[in-house]
Design a protein around this motif. Structure first.
Motif, PDB file in Angstrom:
ATOM      1  N   ALA A  61      10.566  -7.552   0.202  1.00  0.00           N
ATOM      2  CA  ALA A  61      10.712  -7.954   1.601  1.00  0.00           C
ATOM      3  C   ALA A  61       9.365  -8.334   2.225  1.00  0.00           C
ATOM      4  O   ALA A  61       9.079  -8.007   3.382  1.00  0.00           O
ATOM      5  CB  ALA A  61      11.382  -6.839   2.408  1.00  0.00           C
ATOM      6  N   GLY A  62       8.538  -9.029   1.443  1.00  0.00           N
ATOM      7  CA  GLY A  62       7.279  -9.521   1.972  1.00  0.00           C
ATOM      8  C   GLY A  62       6.168  -8.497   2.066  1.00  0.00           C
ATOM      9  O   GLY A  62       5.124  -8.766   2.666  1.00  0.00           O
ATOM     10  N   VAL A  63       6.363  -7.314   1.464  1.00  0.00           N
ATOM     11  CA  VAL A  63       5.343  -6.268   1.488  1.00  0.00           C
ATOM     12  C   VAL A  63       4.966  -5.908   0.049  1.00  0.00           C
ATOM     13  O   VAL A  63       5.843  -5.602  -0.763  1.00  0.00           O
ATOM     14  CB  VAL A  63       5.828  -5.009   2.230  1.00  0.00           C
ATOM     15  CG1 VAL A  63       4.784  -3.898   2.141  1.00  0.00           C
ATOM     16  CG2 VAL A  63       6.135  -5.340   3.687  1.00  0.00           C
ATOM     17  N   VAL A  64       3.684  -5.964  -0.243  1.00  0.00           N
ATOM     18  CA  VAL A  64       3.186  -5.584  -1.564  1.00  0.00           C
ATOM     19  C   VAL A  64       2.910  -4.083  -1.572  1.00  0.00           C
ATOM     20  O   VAL A  64       2.204  -3.571  -0.694  1.00  0.00           O
ATOM     21  CB  VAL A  64       1.901  -6.345  -1.917  1.00  0.00           C
ATOM     22  CG1 VAL A  64       1.316  -5.838  -3.237  1.00  0.00           C
ATOM     23  CG2 VAL A  64       2.181  -7.843  -2.000  1.00  0.00           C
ATOM     24  N   ARG A  65       3.486  -3.406  -2.553  1.00  0.00           N
ATOM     25  CA  ARG A  65       3.172  -1.988  -2.761  1.00  0.00           C
ATOM     26  C   ARG A  65       2.164  -1.930  -3.905  1.00  0.00           C
ATOM     27  O   ARG A  65       2.512  -2.116  -5.064  1.00  0.00           O
ATOM     28  CB  ARG A  65       4.418  -1.176  -3.105  1.00  0.00           C
ATOM     29  CG  ARG A  65       4.147   0.322  -3.258  1.00  0.00           C
ATOM     30  CD  ARG A  65       5.417   1.082  -3.649  1.00  0.00           C
ATOM     31  NE  ARG A  65       5.163   2.512  -3.727  1.00  0.00           N
ATOM     32  CZ  ARG A  65       4.679   3.136  -4.800  1.00  0.00           C
ATOM     33  NH1 ARG A  65       4.391   2.436  -5.900  1.00  0.00           N
ATOM     34  NH2 ARG A  65       4.463   4.438  -4.794  1.00  0.00           N
TER      35      ARG A  65
END
Length: 296
Positions: A61-65
């Motif tokens: 969802a557009g977030v890099v972990r």
């Protein structure tokens, strides 16, 4: 000194709960220097190099972990498009050997005011994922740095990952050092443009007890860009705007004199870095307006 070497994150958390004074070590680029110079002698070292969960990254969802054990070299090679600001900072870290070993998680854990990753993380709304045997806690980067080499982790917590939104606008990082490799920043600066929100984020490093946002500079530039309708129709920035932005960035600092530079030099250098980084970021926005989008 005890040497603890877990194979899984669950084992690492159990050991950290049992030995809260144990110092985590992954790349060792900070910890080993302190040990070698006898600046630190912890009761135990918690070696995390075998914990595979910490050496992975993913995007959702557009977030890099970004796992805390992912080295700078992989950030550069694998995440330059998604996280350009962090990749730019990673390129300035030490030598190739250091970039192959050092990690963003280690940078956060050390919480040095001079850490290269910190200003970028502040500008991109990063969140630190802290874990313990008790559960998971999310700490905004803006609340993570408490003082010189002090962070918001509890004694039984480890950094599992950093959550970083994929870039939606130009990002830049630059620093001044005494040489090109193996260097601690005399001062550093990061900027991120957030066109969809008509917002500018700026942060400084190695010029205060903690990395910090340059709030007055952010508000000034965001207001100037909005008032001139620059987000919709970007044009070259007037020199007085660039200069005032640099002045406000320098005013956000609380520098000291030390062996790497004077307070006066740090203030001057920050103003120059801010103007240059803004110029690079704004040129990127002008040239690739369709790619980055803009406010509506």
């Amino acid at each position: 000194m005890d040497f603890l070497r877990p194979d899984t994150l669950a084992e690492a958390l159990a050991l950290k709960a049992e030995h809260p004074d144990a110092v985590p070590i992954a790349g060792g680029t900070d910890v080993m220097v302190e040990l070698n110079f006898d600046h630190r002698r912890p009761a135990a070292l918690l070696d995390l190099t075998r914990v595979a969960e910490l050496r992975q990254w993913s995007e959702r969802a557009g977030v890099v972990r970004l796992g805390s054990g992912v080295p700078y070299a992989r950030v550069i090679d694998e995440l330059g498009g998604a996280l350009p600001g962090l990749a730019a900072a990673s390129r300035t870290v030490g030598s190739p050997q250091i970039r192959n070993r050092g990690t963003v998680g280690g940078n956060l854990g050390a919480a040095s005011p001079a850490g290269d990753a910190h200003p970028v993380l502040l500008t991109v709304d990063a969140v630190v994922e802290a874990v313990s045997a008790r559960g998971t806690r999310l700490i905004p980067a803006t609340e993570f740095y408490l003082g010189v080499k002090r962070n918001a982790l509890e004694p039984d917590e480890l950094i599992a990952a950093v959550l970083i939104p994929r870039a939606r606008g130009p990002q830049q990082f630059c620093k001044v050092g005494t040489r090109n490799a193996m260097v601690i920043a005399v001062c550093s600066f990061a900027i991120a443009l957030h066109p969809a929100a008509a917002r500018v984020a700026a942060a400084i490093g190695s010029a205060a007890p903690t990395p910090r946002r340059a709030s007055a500079a952010e508000e000034f530039l965001s207001g100037e860009l909005t008032a001139a309708d620059q987000w919709r129709s970007p044009r070259p920035l007037p020199e007085p705007v660039r200069r005032r932005f640099g002045e406000l960035v320098a005013e956000a600092a609380s520098p000291i004199d030390d062996v790497r530079g004077t307070a006066a030099y740090r203030g001057h250098a920050l103003a120059v870095l801010a103007r240059r980084a803004l110029g690079w970021a704004w040129q990127d926005y002008q040239d690739h307006r369709d790619r980055w989008g803009g406010s509506v």
